[in-house]
Scaffold this active site. Sequence first.
Site, short mmCIF file in Angstrom:
data_model
loop_
_atom_site.label_atom_id
_atom_site.label_comp_id
_atom_site.label_asym_id
_atom_site.label_seq_id
_atom_site.Cartn_x
_atom_site.Cartn_y
_atom_site.Cartn_z
N TYR A 154 0.84 -1.20 0.00
CA TYR A 154 0.00 0.00 0.00
C TYR A 154 0.88 1.25 0.00
CZ TYR A 154 -3.20 3.58 1.72
OH TYR A 154 -3.92 4.74 1.87
N ASP A 155 1.91 1.24 0.86
CA ASP A 155 2.83 2.39 0.94
C ASP A 155 3.52 2.65 -0.39
OD1 ASP A 155 4.22 2.80 4.26
OD2 ASP A 155 2.19 2.85 3.53
N LEU A 211 -1.31 8.13 10.47
CA LEU A 211 0.15 8.21 10.57
C LEU A 211 0.78 7.61 9.32
CD1 LEU A 211 0.78 7.02 14.23
CD2 LEU A 211 1.29 9.30 13.36
N GLU A 243 6.33 5.19 21.61
CA GLU A 243 5.14 4.56 22.18
C GLU A 243 4.81 3.28 21.42
OE1 GLU A 243 2.08 7.53 21.86
OE2 GLU A 243 3.40 9.11 22.60
N LYS A 252 2.30 0.86 19.35
CA LYS A 252 1.16 1.07 18.43
C LYS A 252 0.17 -0.07 18.64
CE LYS A 252 -0.02 2.14 13.67
NZ LYS A 252 -1.17 1.24 13.61
N ARG A 305 -12.62 7.56 14.42
CA ARG A 305 -11.82 8.39 13.52
C ARG A 305 -12.59 8.78 12.25
NH1 ARG A 305 -6.31 8.54 12.96
NH2 ARG A 305 -5.99 6.46 13.83
N LYS A 363 7.49 10.02 17.97
CA LYS A 363 7.03 11.41 17.86
C LYS A 363 8.12 12.36 18.35
CE LYS A 363 2.33 9.99 19.17
NZ LYS A 363 1.29 10.08 20.23
#
Length: 695
Positions: free
Chosen positions: A57-58, A106, A135, A137, A158, A311
């Site tokens: 997909y990316d 993201l 963090e 996911k 979302r 982040k």
Amino acid sequence: MEKKNLKFHIIRLIKILYKIYKLFYLKKKIIKLRKIINSYNYRYYILNNSNILDYQYDKLLTQLIKLENLYPYLQDKYSPTQLVGAKYKSFVFFKKKNHKIPMLSLNNVFNENDLFKKFFFPINKIINKSSFCCELKFDGIAINLLYKNGYLVSAITRGDGIIGENITQNILQIKNIPHILKGKNLPKILEIRGEIFITKKNFKLLNQKKLNQNKLFSNTRSAVLGILKLNKNINKKIFNLFNFLSYGIGFINKNFFLNQQEILKKLKYYGIPTCKHTKIYSSYYKIVNFYKYFKKNRHLLPYNIDGIVIKINNIKKQNIFGYTNHAPKWAIAYKFPSQEKLTLLKKVNFQIGRTGILTPIANFNTVNINGVNISFATLYNINEIKRLNLKIGDNIVIQRCGDVIPKITNVIISKKSIKKRKNILIPKICPSCNSILKKKKNNILYCTSELFCKAQLKAYLKHFISRNAINISFIGEKLIDKLVDKDLIKNSVDLLNLNNFTLSKVENLGNKSIKKILKFLKKKQKVTFNKFLFSLGIPEIGIVTSNIISFFFKTLEDFLNTNLIKLQNITSIGEKTSLNILNYIKKKHNINIIQNLLKKIDIIYPNNISEKNFFYQKKIVITGKLKFITRHNLVNQLMILGAIINTNISKKTNILIVGINPSSKLLKAIKFNIKIINENKIIYLLNQINNFEKY
């Protein structure tokens, strides 16, 4: 001299023509890429059923971004590079609600090279030294909690990043989401963002006790999504199995915080649960080691994770980098590769689908990937068998694409297995109807018997009765299989003409079921033009395309008398689709079927809705549980009559339809002096207009 000038002008003209051709080709390529990516977005964000690997997909998205950056005049605000997820599709039961600040997605990376190249390198060019918040996911559902003066007032999914579904009533049942925040000096307005998930232990409990009306879920994410979007007959004990962890905030009425670490600490002070594994690092190598540690030890965690999130810690530095329309530039998801398992290929079966294509299905020794038992996987077509050099007895690598769809990615050949390998025999005749299979240009085998082939007929009839087509009640897939196997029906017309004598020949079909089926089929079906076109099962004509066609042609007769020029003038209709349509309408058999269908079906055209009926152009909202009619059928009937169905009450609402246990919409309707109609009255009115019967 004149010859030189002529030559110069010819060369110049050729260059101009080439540029025009190149621009046309690129535009076509970009449109195609957008269409493909949007379809994947829809499956992932709306259907919760991804069918592509994240890195694939990316790759598609990166290709589109490069093309749009090279040719900015071909950019489009509706491109998937500018949007989050799929276009929002509202569920009947939940009203839509806007996020105060867009809830973006993201960007993902899957290897260390891309992590440095796409994230750390651009940051280091602008900021020499910076700390990063790392963090976990979570593999759950993103949610946005809105607190006003410390009180929880709404919980929104979302959605498309701008608008989500208000599922507050269900979220209130989750134990570790506080209804009232703790502490002093609370913000007046605060959006808290996080993930709803279910632990591995609770997921097993959910399926063992069959708390959700005997339904078994395949994975934790689908369990959370499926249950959160239920709105009736829910066992409230289910929500006790869910957990919530926050990863940040959205809108806040004052700028309270300096960095991400401070946000998470403050959320914990407010009584909001956060993840204990969050770390702050300045070293790139420590960040990579953090990723490697959890990649290796994620099985020790009580919940599923699919990567880590990195982040920039400092809020001011975050603002320097800002956002795209799709995602923040100051954060990235470093995802784990899909899990793989080694197993033994036992056999390959072959199936024929609705379009006649021969599909190999690999059967192998059962493997468990991420809590899901898998024993078969589709091989798409015979080219995949050749590409993998696949043989019976092979040791094969199974991967869950997007952690959902199983796929054979590799064949492991050892010295021991060479002697045991057996060739897969590719059928020369259709496994369903025994007709000779033919090859397409790309070597894909297909059956040419169309609906004379039982496998294709079964698949088509299941398509025909579906909600997006004719929407036939009381006839399921198992009944269709029995009817076709016993040669009791040959086409869709036979299905609509079923009688007591025919149905009595079907085993294990009781009198009550037969009466329900016959009562439903007795009345003439009212179907919108786009759904009728979709029901025909013409190759390449999906829901979107059938909708586009329905507005282009005024009547079915116009559609059946079309030509190639007319079809190619329709937006989004290419040569292949046009030829499929022409091929379908040229066949006398298909036209006969359509003519006979019209005896049992009334087509409602977009431009033929009577302006005189009571519901035409009325803004209508529905609340409460309906007893005599399904909500889907009611909405469908009202839309046929030209009504505008809304989910929220406003001063512009014309009618509120009230069922059992109405929501606060009833109070709002009384406040705004809106006309209120109960279920009995609405059925009476529909009967008056179009002889509507109760369901």
